[in-house]
Design an enzyme around this catalytic site. Structure first.
Site, PDB file in Angstrom:
ATOM      1  N   LYS A  15      57.074  -6.911  -4.993  1.00 18.58           N
ATOM      2  CA  LYS A  15      56.069  -6.936  -6.019  1.00 18.58           C
ATOM      3  C   LYS A  15      54.993  -7.719  -5.286  1.00 18.58           C
ATOM      4  O   LYS A  15      53.711  -6.945  -5.459  1.00 18.58           O
ATOM      5  CB  LYS A  15      56.474  -7.684  -7.263  1.00 18.58           C
ATOM      6  CG  LYS A  15      57.882  -7.383  -7.794  1.00 18.58           C
ATOM      7  CD  LYS A  15      58.017  -7.951  -9.175  1.00 18.58           C
ATOM      8  CE  LYS A  15      58.262  -9.411  -8.993  1.00 18.58           C
ATOM      9  NZ  LYS A  15      59.615  -9.671  -8.391  1.00 18.58           N
ATOM     10  N   ARG A  90      58.055 -11.560 -17.730  1.00 20.39           N
ATOM     11  CA  ARG A  90      59.295 -11.953 -17.198  1.00 20.39           C
ATOM     12  C   ARG A  90      60.467 -11.775 -18.348  1.00 20.39           C
ATOM     13  O   ARG A  90      61.744 -11.745 -17.919  1.00 20.39           O
ATOM     14  CB  ARG A  90      59.291 -13.417 -16.774  1.00 20.39           C
ATOM     15  CG  ARG A  90      59.478 -13.589 -15.343  1.00 20.39           C
ATOM     16  CD  ARG A  90      59.547 -12.825 -14.367  1.00 20.39           C
ATOM     17  NE  ARG A  90      59.772 -13.427 -12.849  1.00 20.39           N
ATOM     18  CZ  ARG A  90      59.216 -13.506 -11.886  1.00 20.39           C
ATOM     19  NH1 ARG A  90      57.897 -13.045 -11.822  1.00 20.39           N
ATOM     20  NH2 ARG A  90      59.734 -14.250 -10.931  1.00 20.39           N
ATOM     21  N   ARG A 126      62.077 -14.676   4.548  1.00 23.95           N
ATOM     22  CA  ARG A 126      61.119 -15.484   4.135  1.00 23.95           C
ATOM     23  C   ARG A 126      61.270 -16.962   4.344  1.00 23.95           C
ATOM     24  O   ARG A 126      60.209 -18.033   4.768  1.00 23.95           O
ATOM     25  CB  ARG A 126      60.474 -15.082   2.695  1.00 23.95           C
ATOM     26  CG  ARG A 126      59.198 -15.598   2.272  1.00 23.95           C
ATOM     27  CD  ARG A 126      58.649 -15.066   1.162  1.00 23.95           C
ATOM     28  NE  ARG A 126      59.359 -15.261   0.101  1.00 23.95           N
ATOM     29  CZ  ARG A 126      59.208 -14.740  -1.240  1.00 23.95           C
ATOM     30  NH1 ARG A 126      57.907 -13.874  -1.269  1.00 23.95           N
ATOM     31  NH2 ARG A 126      59.768 -14.869  -2.068  1.00 23.95           N
ATOM     32  N   ARG A 132      59.478 -21.562   1.515  1.00 23.77           N
ATOM     33  CA  ARG A 132      59.205 -21.718   0.090  1.00 23.77           C
ATOM     34  C   ARG A 132      60.282 -22.149  -0.660  1.00 23.77           C
ATOM     35  O   ARG A 132      61.425 -22.038  -0.129  1.00 23.77           O
ATOM     36  CB  ARG A 132      59.071 -20.248  -0.505  1.00 23.77           C
ATOM     37  CG  ARG A 132      57.695 -20.288  -1.551  1.00 23.77           C
ATOM     38  CD  ARG A 132      57.521 -18.770  -1.789  1.00 23.77           C
ATOM     39  NE  ARG A 132      58.361 -18.284  -3.124  1.00 23.77           N
ATOM     40  CZ  ARG A 132      58.178 -17.337  -3.643  1.00 23.77           C
ATOM     41  NH1 ARG A 132      57.349 -16.376  -3.379  1.00 23.77           N
ATOM     42  NH2 ARG A 132      58.616 -17.127  -4.950  1.00 23.77           N
ATOM     43  N   ARG A 143      67.883 -17.050  -9.218  1.00 25.74           N
ATOM     44  CA  ARG A 143      66.808 -16.087  -9.714  1.00 25.74           C
ATOM     45  C   ARG A 143      67.366 -14.797  -9.883  1.00 25.74           C
ATOM     46  O   ARG A 143      66.723 -13.924 -10.800  1.00 25.74           O
ATOM     47  CB  ARG A 143      65.834 -16.084  -8.487  1.00 25.74           C
ATOM     48  CG  ARG A 143      64.860 -17.343  -8.457  1.00 25.74           C
ATOM     49  CD  ARG A 143      64.384 -17.696  -7.161  1.00 25.74           C
ATOM     50  NE  ARG A 143      63.398 -16.569  -6.615  1.00 25.74           N
ATOM     51  CZ  ARG A 143      62.816 -16.521  -5.546  1.00 25.74           C
ATOM     52  NH1 ARG A 143      63.490 -17.393  -4.580  1.00 25.74           N
ATOM     53  NH2 ARG A 143      62.047 -15.789  -5.107  1.00 25.74           N
TER      54      ARG A 143
HETATM   55  P1  B4P Z   1      58.127 -10.210  -2.987  1.00 21.68           P
HETATM   56  O1  B4P Z   1      58.928  -9.098  -3.710  1.00 21.68           O
HETATM   57  O2  B4P Z   1      56.795  -9.807  -3.163  1.00 21.68           O
HETATM   58  O3  B4P Z   1      58.579 -11.421  -3.527  1.00 21.68           O
HETATM   59  P2  B4P Z   1      57.689 -12.317  -5.065  1.00 21.68           P
HETATM   60  O4  B4P Z   1      56.483 -11.657  -5.435  1.00 21.68           O
HETATM   61  O5  B4P Z   1      57.896 -13.415  -4.250  1.00 21.68           O
HETATM   62  O6  B4P Z   1      58.589 -12.249  -6.247  1.00 21.68           O
HETATM   63  P3  B4P Z   1      59.503 -13.499  -6.744  1.00 21.68           P
HETATM   64  O7  B4P Z   1      60.073 -12.828  -8.137  1.00 21.68           O
HETATM   65  O8  B4P Z   1      60.428 -13.965  -5.847  1.00 21.68           O
HETATM   66  O9  B4P Z   1      58.431 -14.374  -7.118  1.00 21.68           O
HETATM   67  P4  B4P Z   1      57.295 -14.778  -8.286  1.00 21.68           P
HETATM   68  O10 B4P Z   1      56.166 -15.363  -7.225  1.00 21.68           O
HETATM   69  O11 B4P Z   1      57.053 -13.626  -8.845  1.00 21.68           O
HETATM   70  O12 B4P Z   1      58.525 -10.253  -1.377  1.00 21.68           O
HETATM   71  C1  B4P Z   1      59.709 -10.905  -1.109  1.00 21.68           C
HETATM   72  C2  B4P Z   1      59.852 -10.868   0.578  1.00 21.68           C
HETATM   73  O13 B4P Z   1      60.169  -9.329   1.164  1.00 21.68           O
HETATM   74  C3  B4P Z   1      58.351 -11.155   1.266  1.00 21.68           C
HETATM   75  O14 B4P Z   1      58.802 -12.021   2.240  1.00 21.68           O
HETATM   76  C4  B4P Z   1      57.998  -9.920   1.737  1.00 21.68           C
HETATM   77  O15 B4P Z   1      57.375  -9.887   3.153  1.00 21.68           O
HETATM   78  C5  B4P Z   1      59.315  -9.073   1.983  1.00 21.68           C
HETATM   79  N1  B4P Z   1      59.177  -7.528   1.807  1.00 21.68           N
HETATM   80  C6  B4P Z   1      58.323  -7.174   0.952  1.00 21.68           C
HETATM   81  N2  B4P Z   1      58.332  -5.658   0.976  1.00 21.68           N
HETATM   82  C7  B4P Z   1      59.218  -5.445   2.055  1.00 21.68           C
HETATM   83  C8  B4P Z   1      59.611  -4.258   2.598  1.00 21.68           C
HETATM   84  N3  B4P Z   1      59.473  -2.993   2.323  1.00 21.68           N
HETATM   85  N4  B4P Z   1      60.518  -4.368   3.575  1.00 21.68           N
HETATM   86  C9  B4P Z   1      60.909  -5.475   4.273  1.00 21.68           C
HETATM   87  N5  B4P Z   1      60.469  -6.597   3.405  1.00 21.68           N
HETATM   88  C10 B4P Z   1      59.647  -6.597   2.457  1.00 21.68           C
HETATM   89  O16 B4P Z   1      57.886 -16.028  -9.035  1.00 21.68           O
HETATM   90  C11 B4P Z   1      58.488 -17.251  -8.563  1.00 21.68           C
HETATM   91  C12 B4P Z   1      58.974 -18.228  -9.367  1.00 21.68           C
HETATM   92  O17 B4P Z   1      57.779 -18.392 -10.320  1.00 21.68           O
HETATM   93  C13 B4P Z   1      59.870 -17.719 -10.516  1.00 21.68           C
HETATM   94  O18 B4P Z   1      61.283 -17.848  -9.971  1.00 21.68           O
HETATM   95  C14 B4P Z   1      59.681 -18.419 -11.747  1.00 21.68           C
HETATM   96  O19 B4P Z   1      60.169 -19.877 -11.747  1.00 21.68           O
HETATM   97  C15 B4P Z   1      58.287 -18.629 -11.583  1.00 21.68           C
HETATM   98  N6  B4P Z   1      57.732 -17.491 -12.528  1.00 21.68           N
HETATM   99  C16 B4P Z   1      56.475 -16.597 -12.231  1.00 21.68           C
HETATM  100  N7  B4P Z   1      56.305 -15.841 -13.033  1.00 21.68           N
HETATM  101  C17 B4P Z   1      56.739 -16.288 -14.083  1.00 21.68           C
HETATM  102  C18 B4P Z   1      56.763 -16.008 -15.443  1.00 21.68           C
HETATM  103  N8  B4P Z   1      56.027 -14.865 -16.184  1.00 21.68           N
HETATM  104  N9  B4P Z   1      57.456 -16.499 -16.346  1.00 21.68           N
HETATM  105  C19 B4P Z   1      58.220 -17.767 -15.982  1.00 21.68           C
HETATM  106  N10 B4P Z   1      58.200 -18.141 -14.628  1.00 21.68           N
HETATM  107  C20 B4P Z   1      57.532 -17.338 -13.798  1.00 21.68           C
END
Ligand code: B4P
Length: 184
Positions: A15, A90, A126, A132, A143
């Site tokens: 995402k 979420r 990652r 992280r 998660r």
């Molecule tokens: P991403 O999928 O981009 O992971 P993310 O954005 O970090 O999603 P996540 O759900 O974990 O975190 P968020 O920040 O929203 O990428 C993952 C990895 O895969 C990267 O290393 C990337 O390079 C790699 N990758 C991507 N595409 C690829 C491909 N095609 N092939 C291979 N590798 C690839 O949330 C984090 C925390 O914040 C949550 O757990 C929660 O505690 C809090 N939070 C955030 N939003 C919230 C909300 N609305 N409500 C409540 N809590 C919230």
């Protein structure tokens, strides 16, 4: 091309990666609650102190806090002509709050599909690259569980505007699929 877009998908689906690329391509702000919350933690602000342990455990930060930061962000001028939401809403309560906060409905929800083993592998990769706090195996499992119980019901909530995109492949391949699906 729709300009009020939401990215949905499990942790590690890509995402953050794809949302940043698409926001640049269509020139709308990329609004990531994960980034905003991590910035607050890094800055040591009051908000950061409140959310740090919740995030490290892989749980969702309270709806009240997250809705407040998103509401404030959406009020800025640059979000008037569109935005791309990444990681918000979420759960169904956050979706209801978003619906109350905006006058125009979400045009498209991009759902990135990736199977669990691949998600875990990406997040562990990652972890060794970026260190992280929430990218360790136990927290990743938590998660994923939170995603299934809290976030997945949003697929039905947005059923009329959901576009399912295969998230497996190179980052550029996935991006091309997203652009194609928006052009349809
Ligand atoms: P991403 O999928 O981009 O992971 P993310 O954005 O970090 O999603 P996540 O759900 O974990 O975190 P968020 O920040 O929203 O990428 C993952 C990895 O895969 C990267 O290393 C990337 O390079 C790699 N990758 C991507 N595409 C690829 C491909 N095609 N092939 C291979 N590798 C690839 O949330 C984090 C925390 O914040 C949550 O757990 C929660 O505690 C809090 N939070 C955030 N939003 C919230 C909300 N609305 N409500 C409540 N809590 C919230």
């Amino acid at each position: 091309m729709a300009r009020r877009i939401l990215f949905l998908g499990p942790p590690g689906a890509g995402k953050g990666t794809q949302a940043a690329m698409l926001a640049r391509a269509i020139d709308v702000p990329h609004i990531s609650t994960g980034v905003m919350l991590r910035d607050a933690v890094a800055a040591g602000s009051e908000l950061g102190r409140q959310v740090e342990s919740v995030m490290s455990a892989g749980d969702l930060v309270s709806d009240e806090l997250v809705v407040a930061i998103v509401d404030e962000r959406l009020e800025r001028d640059d979000a008037r002509c569109g935005y791309l939401l990444d990681g918000f809403p979420r759960n169904v309560a956050q979706a209801a709050a978003l619906n109350d906060a905006v006058t125009d409905a979400i045009g498209t929800v991009i759902l990135l599909d990736v199977e669990t083993d691949e998600l875990v592998a990406r997040l562990l990769a990652r972890a060794s690259r970026e260190g992280r706090a929430d990218d360790n195996e136990d927290t990743i499992r938590r998660r994923l569980e939170v995603y299934r119980t809290e976030t997945e019901p949003l697929i039905d909530h947005y059923v009329d505007v959901v576009v399912r995109v295969d998230g497996v492949g190179s980052i550029d391949e996935v991006f091309s699929r997203i652009v194609l699906s928006l052009a349809r």
